[in-house]
Scaffold this motif. Structure first.
Motif, short mmCIF file in Angstrom:
data_model
loop_
_atom_site.label_atom_id
_atom_site.label_comp_id
_atom_site.label_asym_id
_atom_site.label_seq_id
_atom_site.Cartn_x
_atom_site.Cartn_y
_atom_site.Cartn_z
N VAL A 141 1.01 -1.23 -0.21
CA VAL A 141 0.13 -0.13 -0.13
C VAL A 141 0.45 1.57 0.13
N ALA A 142 0.31 2.11 -0.96
CA ALA A 142 1.20 3.49 -0.92
C ALA A 142 1.00 4.45 0.60
N LEU A 143 2.02 5.40 1.26
CA LEU A 143 1.58 5.63 2.13
C LEU A 143 0.56 6.73 2.32
N GLY A 144 -0.10 6.97 3.03
CA GLY A 144 -1.18 7.38 3.31
C GLY A 144 -3.15 7.02 2.25
N ILE B 173 -6.98 -0.89 6.90
CA ILE B 173 -6.16 0.42 7.32
C ILE B 173 -5.71 1.26 6.69
N THR B 174 -7.15 2.44 7.12
CA THR B 174 -7.64 4.06 6.11
C THR B 174 -6.53 4.76 6.07
N ALA C 87 -2.69 4.25 5.85
CA ALA C 87 -1.59 3.81 6.11
C ALA C 87 -0.12 4.77 6.31
N GLN C 88 -0.15 3.92 7.33
CA GLN C 88 1.89 4.90 7.96
C GLN C 88 2.91 3.86 8.22
N ALA C 89 4.03 4.03 8.17
CA ALA C 89 5.00 3.43 7.87
C ALA C 89 4.78 2.37 8.79
N GLU C 90 4.47 3.18 10.03
CA GLU C 90 4.74 2.06 11.21
C GLU C 90 3.83 0.80 11.38
N ASP C 91 2.95 1.14 10.59
CA ASP C 91 1.43 -0.24 10.19
C ASP C 91 2.26 -1.47 9.15
N GLU C 92 3.46 -0.88 8.62
CA GLU C 92 4.62 -2.09 7.68
C GLU C 92 4.05 -3.23 9.15
N ALA C 93 4.18 -4.61 8.46
CA ALA C 93 4.10 -5.44 9.76
C ALA C 93 3.19 -7.05 9.20
N ASP C 94 3.79 -7.78 10.29
CA ASP C 94 3.43 -8.67 10.15
C ASP C 94 1.44 -9.07 10.45
N TYR C 95 0.64 -9.59 9.72
CA TYR C 95 -0.98 -9.10 10.12
C TYR C 95 -2.35 -10.70 10.28
N TYR C 96 -2.43 -10.71 10.97
CA TYR C 96 -3.08 -12.97 11.21
C TYR C 96 -4.14 -12.31 12.43
N CYS C 97 -5.54 -12.99 11.02
CA CYS C 97 -6.76 -12.98 12.16
C CYS C 97 -6.37 -14.76 13.23
N ASN C 98 -7.59 -14.43 13.39
CA ASN C 98 -7.79 -15.69 14.31
C ASN C 98 -9.65 -15.95 14.90
N SER C 99 -10.03 -16.69 14.85
CA SER C 99 -11.11 -16.50 15.04
C SER C 99 -12.12 -18.58 16.12
N THR D 278 -1.22 -11.94 7.03
CA THR D 278 -0.46 -11.27 5.78
C THR D 278 1.00 -10.55 5.63
N LYS D 279 2.23 -10.11 4.89
CA LYS D 279 2.70 -9.18 5.34
C LYS D 279 2.44 -7.82 4.86
N VAL D 280 2.11 -7.11 4.85
CA VAL D 280 2.00 -5.94 4.53
C VAL D 280 2.92 -4.60 4.66
N THR D 281 3.05 -4.36 3.30
CA THR D 281 4.52 -3.63 2.93
C THR D 281 3.73 -1.77 2.54
N VAL D 282 4.29 -1.10 3.21
CA VAL D 282 4.29 0.60 2.75
C VAL D 282 4.55 1.02 1.61
N LEU D 283 4.22 1.42 0.96
CA LEU D 283 5.66 1.85 -0.50
C LEU D 283 5.91 3.61 0.56
#
Lengths: 109, 121
Positions: free
Chosen positions: A12-15, A74-75, A77-89, A104-109
């Motif tokens: 995702v592009a920054l912002g 994520i509406t 996106a900020q640089a600090e949001d770059e991370a792995d994200y996991y759902c759980n149920s 899911t690995k999220v990369t902020v460009l």
């Protein structure tokens, strides 16, 4: 046991806005919770229930669900949001087992 | 402050046993269900086990059922994971985590820093 499937990676592009999805049969009956994990750190809860954020989680994080799919958005996106994200149920077996998504690995460009 | 601290990890040979501990502080431990979650090197999160707030019910993932046992001592604010018949595939960082909210709509809102278990000959 059931499975929760996530896309391996998104960028995702920054912002900009990014949506991360989690698919699984159990999501028709149970909510997903969402976790952010940065390298070398323990996971952090970012969304739980219908669309609830723990204290300290920015309001740019939101959750939704439809049918067998849960989503984390994520509406702005900020640089600090770059991370792995996991759902759980809950596991669909009905034995109070739980299951994590594939992540899911999220990369902020 | 609310805190979970795991201990007991280490290097162990296949087939041997290990007991992990998780010390809770800063909240009423006996009010929350507790979970163990693990993460193999370079892999995703894997749910391991849950125990009810009063210890009355416990459930384990199929991958560890019959080998691992979750337990708690509310008088000591401690959570445990007894791991028997360890295998190489049990090598992982093990996290304890607190469950908050309802069974259907809660989440794991507090996590420890993790303890590393390596199963190797």
């Amino acid at each position: 046991s059931s499975e929760l499937t996530q896309d391996p990676a998104v960028s995702v592009a920054l912002g900009q806005i990014v949506r991360i999805t989690c698919q699984g049969d159990s999501l028709r009956n149970y909510y997903a919770s969402w976790y952010q994990q940065k390298p070398g750190q323990a996971p952090v809860l970012v969304i739980y229930g219908k669309n609830n954020r723990p204290s300290g989680i920015p309001d740019r994080f939101s959750g939704s669900s439809s049918g067998n799919t849960a989503s984390l958005t994520i509406t702005g996106a900020q640089a600090e949001d770059e991370a792995d994200y996991y759902c759980n149920s809950r596991d669909s077996s009905g034995d109070h087992l739980r299951v994590f998504g594939t992540g899911t690995k999220v990369t902020v460009l | 402050q609310v805190q979970l601290v795991e201990s007991g990890g280490g290097v162990v040979q296949p087939g041997r046993s290990l007991r992990l501990s998780c010390a809770a502080s800063g909240f009423t431990f006996s009010s929350n269900g507790m979970h163990w979650v693990r993460q193999a090197p370079g892999k995703g999160l894997e749910w391991v086990a849950v125990i009810w707030y009063d210890g009355s019910r416990k459930y384990h993932a199929e991958s560890v059922k019959g080998r691992f046992t979750i337990s708690r001592d509310n008088s000591k604010n401690m959570l445990y994971l007894q791991m028997d018949s360890l295998r190489a595939e049990d090598t992982a960082v093990y996290y304890c985590a607190r469950w908050s909210g309802g069974d259907a709509d809660g989440g794991l809102d507090v996590w420890g820093q993790g303890t590393t278990v390596t199963v190797s000959s």
